[in-house]
Design a protein around this motif. Structure first.
Motif: not given
Length: 346
Positions: A221-228, A324-340
């Motif tokens: 499994p890929a364990w989620i050790t942090g999300m914000a 170990r991996a990092l994933a990022h997502a964005t939503s809204g115009p020009v990187l307004q909202q970001n999740l790591v």
């Protein structure tokens, strides 16, 4: 090994083919049914084994109200399900599912996102994300807004057009060397075609599971050790578009400032210069491979591309090619909202 009951892992990931146009409806059912079936088969489960479902999509993109309700046809009417939805990239649906599992209300969750960008003119549809009083009525499209961001970075010396082309040249399938890329015409000065994510119809789904249930479903499994996730102001003139404080804050929250040891990083950057902004904001080290999947510049299914970054990062861990991996997502115009998100093998 027995895991804590609130430890959560990605145990499955599937996505629809990345194509410039599909001929089905805008409710995503035709794209979702095959990937749900793929996950059932891969994990040896049925939909009865899923405790919670959560999706991400956009009524504006689909051109219909409550489009996510039509998408539930992909799940089926029997047995009844526990379901929720977010009107943004499905990475945030995964965050909701993560909280649901952490609270003990479920042990498994299936998160999905879908978008048919070809059904309309995407660069105009995304204008609806802007301030509805002062900015949206001017109808600046998404490429123009991103062009302003890129120009601000060029003028301030934070990056060059060669830096932007180097990002594109490193994307799987981009083709051509940097010199030839710089010789192509602008599509929204200073952006060239290779700087802009392609129009992509697509869908993605991720299965989460808790503790020992995760190990039952997946050998690694890929364990989620942090999300914000964090958000910057929606007023474009009130922030420096060449940096991303919300990304920095989210990354700090999940890494504590230590970004060493990441084998890969999947960054949701719909424009080449945004990958430069994100890598700096997170503080990625040179030894970390960025976007081995190709990232959004290779395929950008709206409202699923952010979820795919988590999915591709998790897939590398499940396959044993990363620890170990990092994933990022964005939503809204020009990187307004970001999740790591941080994912690890253990």
């Amino acid at each position: 090994m027995t895991d804590n009951a609130t430890d959560i892992a990605v145990v499955g990931f599937a996505h629809a083919p990345h194509v410039p146009e599909t001929f089905g409806t805008t409710n995503g059912v035709e794209m979702l049914v095959p990937i749900f079936q793929q996950l059932y088969t891969q994990l040896g489960i049925t939909k009865s084994d899923i405790d919670f479902w959560c999706s991400g999509s956009s009524d504006y993109l689909a051109g219909r109200a409550f489009s996510f309700i039509s998408a539930i046809d992909a799940i089926g009417a029997v047995p009844p399900i526990n379901e929720s939805h977010v009107e943004m990239d499905a990475a945030w649906a995964l965050y909701e599912a993560f909280v649901k599992l952490r609270s003990g209300q479920a042990t498994t969750a299936l998160v999905y996102g879908f978008g048919k960008s070809s059904a309309g003119t995407l660069r105009q549809v995304l204008t609806m994300q802007l301030d509805p009083y002062l900015v949206a009525p001017l109808w600046p499209d998404s490429l123009s807004i991103a062009g302003l961001q890129a120009r601000a970075g060029l003028d301030s010396g934070r990056w060059t057009e060669r830096d932007m082309a180097a990002v594109a040249a490193g994307i799987t399938g981009a083709g051509g060397d940097i010199k030839s890329l710089l010789g192509t015409p602008y599509v929204a000065d200073p952006l060239r075609a290779h700087d802009v994510a392609p129009i992509t119809d697509g869908a993605a789904a991720v299965v989460l599971a808790v503790g020992d249930r995760a190990r039952e479903l997946c050998e690694r499994p890929a364990w989620i050790t942090g999300m914000a996730h964090r958000v910057d102001t929606g007023q474009l003139g009130a922030r420096d578009l060449t940096v991303s404080p919300s990304t920095s804050a989210a990354a700090q929250a999940v890494t504590g400032g230590d970004t060493s040891g990441f084998d890969i990083a999947e960054l949701h950057a719909p424009f080449s210069h945004q990958q430069l902004i994100l890598a700096e904001a997170i503080g990625l080290k040179p030894e970390t491979t960025v976007n081995p999947s190709g990232g959004a510049l290779a395929a950008n299914p709206m409202f699923a591309a952010g979820l795919e970054r988590i999915g591709f990062a998790a897939r590398a861990i499940m396959a044993g090619t990363a620890n170990r991996a990092l994933a990022h997502a964005t939503s809204g115009p020009v990187l307004q909202q970001n999740l790591v998100t941080v994912l690890e093998n253990r």
